[in-house]
Scaffold this motif. Structure first.
Motif, PDB file in Angstrom:
ATOM      1  N   GLY A   1      65.098  37.491   9.770  1.00  0.00           N
ATOM      2  CA  GLY A   1      64.683  36.657   8.652  1.00  0.00           C
ATOM      3  C   GLY A   1      65.040  35.194   8.812  1.00  0.00           C
ATOM      4  N   SER A   2      65.521  34.794   9.999  1.00  0.00           N
ATOM      5  CA  SER A   2      65.883  33.392  10.173  1.00  0.00           C
ATOM      6  C   SER A   2      64.651  32.540  10.474  1.00  0.00           C
ATOM      7  N   GLY A   3      63.548  33.190  10.816  1.00  0.00           N
ATOM      8  CA  GLY A   3      62.313  32.432  11.053  1.00  0.00           C
ATOM      9  C   GLY A   3      61.897  32.389  12.512  1.00  0.00           C
ATOM     10  N   LYS A   4      62.489  33.292  13.346  1.00  0.00           N
ATOM     11  CA  LYS A   4      62.188  33.249  14.778  1.00  0.00           C
ATOM     12  C   LYS A   4      60.728  33.575  15.074  1.00  0.00           C
ATOM     13  N   THR A   5      60.253  34.678  14.478  1.00  0.00           N
ATOM     14  CA  THR A   5      58.871  35.071  14.745  1.00  0.00           C
ATOM     15  C   THR A   5      57.901  34.036  14.177  1.00  0.00           C
ATOM     16  N   THR A   6      58.227  33.516  12.995  1.00  0.00           N
ATOM     17  CA  THR A   6      57.386  32.473  12.399  1.00  0.00           C
ATOM     18  C   THR A   6      57.319  31.268  13.328  1.00  0.00           C
ATOM     19  N   LEU A   7      58.444  30.930  13.952  1.00  0.00           N
ATOM     20  CA  LEU A   7      58.484  29.811  14.901  1.00  0.00           C
ATOM     21  C   LEU A   7      57.479  30.037  16.033  1.00  0.00           C
ATOM     22  N   MET A   8      57.513  31.232  16.609  1.00  0.00           N
ATOM     23  CA  MET A   8      56.622  31.544  17.713  1.00  0.00           C
ATOM     24  C   MET A   8      55.158  31.490  17.269  1.00  0.00           C
ATOM     25  N   ARG A   9      54.895  32.077  16.109  1.00  0.00           N
ATOM     26  CA  ARG A   9      53.506  32.123  15.635  1.00  0.00           C
ATOM     27  C   ARG A   9      53.005  30.724  15.279  1.00  0.00           C
ATOM     28  N   THR A  10      53.925  29.861  14.842  1.00  0.00           N
ATOM     29  CA  THR A  10      53.509  28.496  14.518  1.00  0.00           C
ATOM     30  C   THR A  10      53.182  27.720  15.791  1.00  0.00           C
ATOM     31  N   VAL A  11      54.013  27.886  16.817  1.00  0.00           N
ATOM     32  CA  VAL A  11      53.746  27.202  18.088  1.00  0.00           C
ATOM     33  C   VAL A  11      52.368  27.602  18.614  1.00  0.00           C
ATOM     34  N   MET A  12      52.053  28.893  18.482  1.00  0.00           N
ATOM     35  CA  MET A  12      50.789  29.384  19.031  1.00  0.00           C
ATOM     36  C   MET A  12      49.588  29.140  18.100  1.00  0.00           C
ATOM     37  N   GLY A  13      49.838  28.498  16.974  1.00  0.00           N
ATOM     38  CA  GLY A  13      48.711  28.183  16.091  1.00  0.00           C
ATOM     39  C   GLY A  13      48.200  29.355  15.285  1.00  0.00           C
ATOM     40  N   VAL A  14      48.943  30.484  15.301  1.00  0.00           N
ATOM     41  CA  VAL A  14      48.541  31.608  14.450  1.00  0.00           C
ATOM     42  C   VAL A  14      48.744  31.216  12.992  1.00  0.00           C
ATOM     43  N   LEU A  15      49.868  30.507  12.760  1.00  0.00           N
ATOM     44  CA  LEU A  15      50.123  29.938  11.441  1.00  0.00           C
ATOM     45  C   LEU A  15      50.017  28.422  11.586  1.00  0.00           C
ATOM     46  N   PRO A  16      49.153  27.781  10.847  1.00  0.00           N
ATOM     47  CA  PRO A  16      49.106  26.323  10.967  1.00  0.00           C
ATOM     48  C   PRO A  16      50.324  25.699  10.277  1.00  0.00           C
ATOM     49  N   PRO A  17      50.998  24.737  10.933  1.00  0.00           N
ATOM     50  CA  PRO A  17      52.160  24.119  10.289  1.00  0.00           C
ATOM     51  C   PRO A  17      51.747  23.313   9.062  1.00  0.00           C
ATOM     52  N   ILE A  18      52.605  23.356   8.030  1.00  0.00           N
ATOM     53  CA  ILE A  18      52.317  22.593   6.814  1.00  0.00           C
ATOM     54  C   ILE A  18      52.626  21.117   7.071  1.00  0.00           C
ATOM     55  N   GLU A  19      53.716  20.904   7.812  1.00  0.00           N
ATOM     56  CA  GLU A  19      54.118  19.535   8.146  1.00  0.00           C
ATOM     57  C   GLU A  19      54.697  19.549   9.545  1.00  0.00           C
ATOM     58  N   GLY A  20      54.835  18.363  10.127  1.00  0.00           N
ATOM     59  CA  GLY A  20      55.500  18.263  11.416  1.00  0.00           C
ATOM     60  C   GLY A  20      54.528  18.203  12.578  1.00  0.00           C
ATOM     61  N   GLU A  21      55.087  18.015  13.768  1.00  0.00           N
ATOM     62  CA  GLU A  21      54.274  17.816  14.958  1.00  0.00           C
ATOM     63  C   GLU A  21      54.738  18.776  16.047  1.00  0.00           C
ATOM     64  N   ILE A  22      53.778  19.321  16.793  1.00  0.00           N
ATOM     65  CA  ILE A  22      54.103  20.167  17.941  1.00  0.00           C
ATOM     66  C   ILE A  22      53.358  19.586  19.141  1.00  0.00           C
ATOM     67  N   THR A  23      54.089  19.285  20.206  1.00  0.00           N
ATOM     68  CA  THR A  23      53.406  18.769  21.398  1.00  0.00           C
ATOM     69  C   THR A  23      53.713  19.650  22.603  1.00  0.00           C
ATOM     70  N   PHE A  24      52.700  19.781  23.463  1.00  0.00           N
ATOM     71  CA  PHE A  24      52.862  20.494  24.717  1.00  0.00           C
ATOM     72  C   PHE A  24      52.415  19.537  25.818  1.00  0.00           C
ATOM     73  N   ARG A  25      53.304  19.281  26.772  1.00  0.00           N
ATOM     74  CA  ARG A  25      53.048  18.268  27.811  1.00  0.00           C
ATOM     75  C   ARG A  25      52.625  16.938  27.190  1.00  0.00           C
ATOM     76  N   GLY A  26      53.295  16.576  26.106  1.00  0.00           N
ATOM     77  CA  GLY A  26      53.039  15.270  25.494  1.00  0.00           C
ATOM     78  C   GLY A  26      51.792  15.191  24.622  1.00  0.00           C
TER      79      GLY A  26
ATOM     80  N   LEU B   1      45.073  22.963  16.594  1.00  0.00           N
ATOM     81  CA  LEU B   1      44.245  23.711  17.534  1.00  0.00           C
ATOM     82  C   LEU B   1      44.261  25.189  17.176  1.00  0.00           C
ATOM     83  N   LYS B   2      43.205  25.896  17.577  1.00  0.00           N
ATOM     84  CA  LYS B   2      43.160  27.332  17.364  1.00  0.00           C
ATOM     85  C   LYS B   2      44.053  28.033  18.386  1.00  0.00           C
ATOM     86  N   THR B   3      44.444  29.251  18.065  1.00  0.00           N
ATOM     87  CA  THR B   3      45.339  29.998  18.945  1.00  0.00           C
ATOM     88  C   THR B   3      44.817  30.082  20.383  1.00  0.00           C
TER      89      THR B   3
END
Lengths: 238, 326, 287
Positions: free
Chosen positions: A41-66, A72-74
């Motif tokens: 319940g600490s949010g680990k799985t949510t973290l992974m799903r957010t990185v992969m775009g399964v869950l769109p982030p409400i706020e914040g930025e995610i970058t891959f290779r800059g 983006l879609k999953t």
């Protein structure tokens, strides 16, 4: 200092009105094993799903290779070279092991042929060779986890995310999984590993983050994590 | 809570409105007939919505209940010479039983099984009515008696000749349905039904016996639909498989409910009156052959753009206004 | 009652079973991949039947070409239909209601354009009887039965062996896992939906050969298609064939002994029995 291949800054995400990640910032360096520790319940799985775009982030930025991957879609994120081994494996139960692995090859559009990739994965998991024709749902938990990791490796990704790969597995299989994760690093891949099995994870890690209640509570190299009073008490049982 | 209170107010206004219009037009056979049709559709739509809007179980085959109710009462009164009031009672009891035959196999499972099973029932029952002796096949049943003649202290009520008398009767049924709906919504049962509609799995986890509430909502819905069907035969006096199990009785209650708003009890009533009046005075004039096409389009547009219906949207706005004041 | 009468009914029941499977395959595909029950399925099939009817009767188009033409035109309708469905597909209940509404629109369009008359695609060559060893069957039934087998077989091969087919299977079993290996699941949805509609359109002219084209008959087609889909198990295409044969054979045998009323009752009884005994279908697995 080497460049961070994946970085999150101030990511807020959740399900409907329930916010799970409350402004998470973390990064993973190229070619290293980065571990995120956290209890249920600490949010680990949510973290992974957010990185992969399964869950769109409400706020914040995610970058891959800059480059920003936010919005983006999953499948688009996956095609940038990130593979997730999801919690609970998520194999296609009615497909054979071979078909499951072949699906992973979809991410690979150039370079090695399907047979070459399959050979490489079977070399890592020799046990799977005689299971290729079996239906995925008939495998044991450990075998399924190997197929799930193998499927992620079929696309030869630059980065592999693993969501609790040791969950519910026998100690022998857990050791095998961790050995494979170390091999990924040797092959030059970046690994982001989310685990509850803290001791083993810290042992192989290059950097450790601790996620609690959707917030980062600690970050540092593994030696520091082992020394840290809170980490020792909460995750190492010392 | 604001929403529930404003619903009661609207129900009160609707009750007064329909009663007074009935009083005004009771001697005009054409308008009275249109009002009877509207009230009948309002009753079926209301009944459909107790299940659909109240409990989240969509029926595409309410004609199964309507037609069976109509046939039972028609057969009891023509072949067993029972009094129409007993015919109505028999219709309601048999249709509630029939509803169990639909609900028990399908409600044990989640998903749209019920929606399709009731559709299949409607088709098969029509086929049965076409083939049985007792229903007189495709010739249909004729000379079905009216509710008869009564006099109350010098005032004569003749259901055979007076459209007005029939209008007051169907309004009585409608108002009974309306207030049953209002009462259910405010009760523990209504709250449990709402929980089933919103999320069945969660409702189950909360310890709600979802099967029981779905069956209850279905039973009430079937009861009022049968009441409408039985009224219909004693008003029209003849019945064929086509008229009893007409797609009208499956489609129009949904259109009226969607139009008026499926999250409210009164919405279907308002929707039905609006639709029947539009139909009689406008659409049939303009499009004598394709009037149902208009309903299909209306249906799709409503579900796409106003899924809460007209009245539903209005009541919600009222609720919001109240919140701001308080 | 003679033995040959029963044998003939069994033969035509088997062929009808294959037809039923074809009439259901579009609905089953869409349900399997998108988890949407397309209640307008039967009306789309009728649209294909009308296209085929006017192409064959009016313009003298040969049957194979008419089938392709019907499939294509209904596929285009399906493409437009998909964009309407996509707007609200997150809401399962409203989507179901929407597909019903689309069926109502189509039915009333048929009534308006083609009147309430029943039609049948009457190709003289197809109405003759053919001897298959000791049994005699109608050539129309035989041809459409064989085409059905071909389509079911082809579709099964497509899903099992081709890359797109595997993507469809993967995303119908676990959408998220499919997206994670790079499958554009929305593209797959669109493809499966349009293919499902096109298959309904393709089946239409064959329906018009073995049965009457009635403008209000779409609902009955949808009901049967759904019963077969449930009987076969979610998204199982080969299972549809067996389910179709159970229905076709059952109906054919019943009609020898009893009236058509019991045909309808048989389908309903089959439906109720599946809901009670094996809601996961014949080929489905208990989870």
């Amino acid at each position: 200092m080497p460049e961070a291949i994946l970085s999150l800054s101030g990511v807020v995400a959740g399900y409907g009105e329930v916010v799970v990640l409350r402004g998470v910032s973390l990064s993973a360096e190229e070619g290293k094993i980065t571990v995120v520790l956290g209890s249920n319940g600490s949010g680990k799985t949510t973290l992974m799903r957010t990185v992969m775009g399964v869950l769109p982030p409400i706020e914040g930025e995610i970058t891959f290779r800059g480059e920003s991957v936010r919005g983006l879609k999953t499948h688009q994120i996956a095609r940038k070279g990130i593979a997730l081994v999801p919690e609970g494996r998520r194999l296609w139960g009615d497909m054979t092991v071979r078909e499951n692995l072949e699906m992973g090859y979809l991410l690979r559009r150039e370079g090695d042929s399907l047979e070459e990739r399959l050979e490489e994965v079977l070399e890592i998991f020799p046990h799977l060779r005689r299971l290729l024709r079996k239906t995925a749902r008939t495998l044991s938990g450990g075998e399924q986890q190997m197929v799930a990791i193998g499927r992620a490796l079929m696309g030869d990704p630059d980065m592999v995310l693993l969501d609790e790969p040791s969950l519910g597995l026998a100690p022998m299989v857990v050791a095998e999984v961790f050995r494979v994760i170390e091999r990924m690093r040797e092959a030059g891949k970046t690994v982001l590993l989310v685990e509850q099995n803290a001791k083993k994870a810290i042992e192989i890690s290059d950097y450790v983050w601790v996620l609690e209640n959707g917030e980062i509570r600690f970050s540092g190299p593994p030696e520091e994590a082992e020394e840290n009073e809170k980490v020792r008490r909460a995750y190492l049982g010392l | 809570m604001g929403r529930r209170r404003s619903e009661k107010k609207i129900a009160g206004v609707v009750t007064l409105l329909v009663l007074s219009s009935a009083f005004v037009f009771r001697r005009d056979p054409f308008v009275a007939h249109v009002l009877v049709q509207a009230s009948l559709l309002a009753l079926i739509s209301l009944a459909w919505n107790i299940l659909g809007g109240g409990c989240g179980q969509i029926s595409f085959g309410h004609a199964a209940f309507f037609g069976t109710g109509a046939y039972v009462s028609a057969i009891l009164t023509t072949q067993y010479h029972l009094n129409p009031w007993l015919g109505i009672a028999g219709a309601c009891v048999s249709v509630v039983f029939l509803s169990l035959l639909v609900g028990v196999p399908s409600f044990r499972l989640k998903g749209a099984y019920f929606a399709l099973l009731i559709l299949a029932y409607a088709h098969v029952l029509k086929l049965v009515a076409l083939n049985l002796e007792i229903t007189k096949g495709d010739e249909g049943i004729f000379s079905i008696p009216s509710f008869g003649r009564y006099s109350f202290g010098g005032m004569e009520v003749n259901f055979f000749t007076s459209k007005g008398a029939n209008l007051f009767l169907i309004l009585l049924f409608l108002i009974a349905g309306l207030w049953t709906g209002i009462w259910m919504r405010g009760s523990q049962t209504g709250i449990a039904m709402e929980a089933v509609r919103e999320d069945e799995v969660t409702a189950e986890a909360m310890g709600i016996d979802t099967l029981r509430y779905k069956l209850f909502a279905l039973g009430v819905s079937a009861f009022f639909t049968a009441l409408g069907g039985a009224f219909y035969v004693h008003y029209i006096h003849f019945l064929t498989p086509d008229s009893a199990y007409s797609g009208y009785w499956s489609l129009m209650p949904i259109v009226a409910a969607l139009f008026g708003g499926i999250r409210t009890v009164t919405g279907p009533v308002v929707g039905a009156f609006t639709l029947v009046c539009l139909d009689e005075f406008l659409i049939k004039e303009l499009l004598p052959r394709g009037d149902k096409l208009v309903y299909g389009l209306l249906f799709v547009v409503t579900i796409l753009f106003f899924p809460r219906g007209i009245l539903g949207t209005w009541v919600e706005r009222q609720g919001h206004g109240r919140k701001k004041e308080g | 009652m003679s033995f040959s009468l029963l044998a003939n009914s069994i033969a035509s029941g088997l062929l009808m079973g294959a037809n039923y499977a074809l009439f259901a395959v579009g609905l089953s595909l869409v349900f399997g991949v998108l988890k949407i029950i397309n209640l307008a399925h039967g009306e789309l099939l009728l649209a294909g039947a009308y296209v085929g009817y006017f192409a064959i009767r009016g313009m003298g188009v040969p049957l194979p070409l008419a089938l392709l033409f019907s499939g294509l035109s209904v596929g285009i309708v399906g493409y437009l239909y998909y964009f309407v469905v996509r707007r609200i597909r997150d809401d399962e209940l409203n989507t179901l209601i929407l597909t019903y509404g689309v069926g109502v629109i189509l039915t009333n369009l048929f009534l308006l354009l083609f009147t309430a008359d029943e039609r049948i695609i009457n190709i003289p060559w197809l109405t003759e009887g053919v001897w298959l060893g000791p049994v005699q069957v109608n050539r129309g039934n035989l041809v459409s039965g064989l085409v059905s087998l071909l389509i079911i077989g082809g579709l099964t091969f497509f899903l099992a062996r081709t890359e797109t087919g595997k993507m469809i299977r993967a995303s119908s079993m676990d959408r998220e896992a499919a997206a994670l290996v790079g499958v554009d699941v929305e593209r797959i949805d669109r493809f499966a939906f349009v293919l499902g509609c096109a298959l309904a359109g393709f089946a239409g002219p064959l329906f018009g050969i073995v049965s009457h084209i009635n403008p209000v008959g779409g609902e009955a087609v949808t009901i049967n298609a759904f019963i077969l889909t449930v009987l076969a198990g979610l998204g199982s295409i080969p299972g549809l064939l067996l389910a179709g044969i159970i229905l076709g054979l059952g109906e054919a045998i019943i009609v020898v002994f009893a009236s058509t009323m019991f045909q309808g009752i048989f389908a309903l009884a089959l439906f109720v029995a599946v809901l009670f005994l094996r809601p996961e279908g014949i080929f489905g697995r208990r989870e």
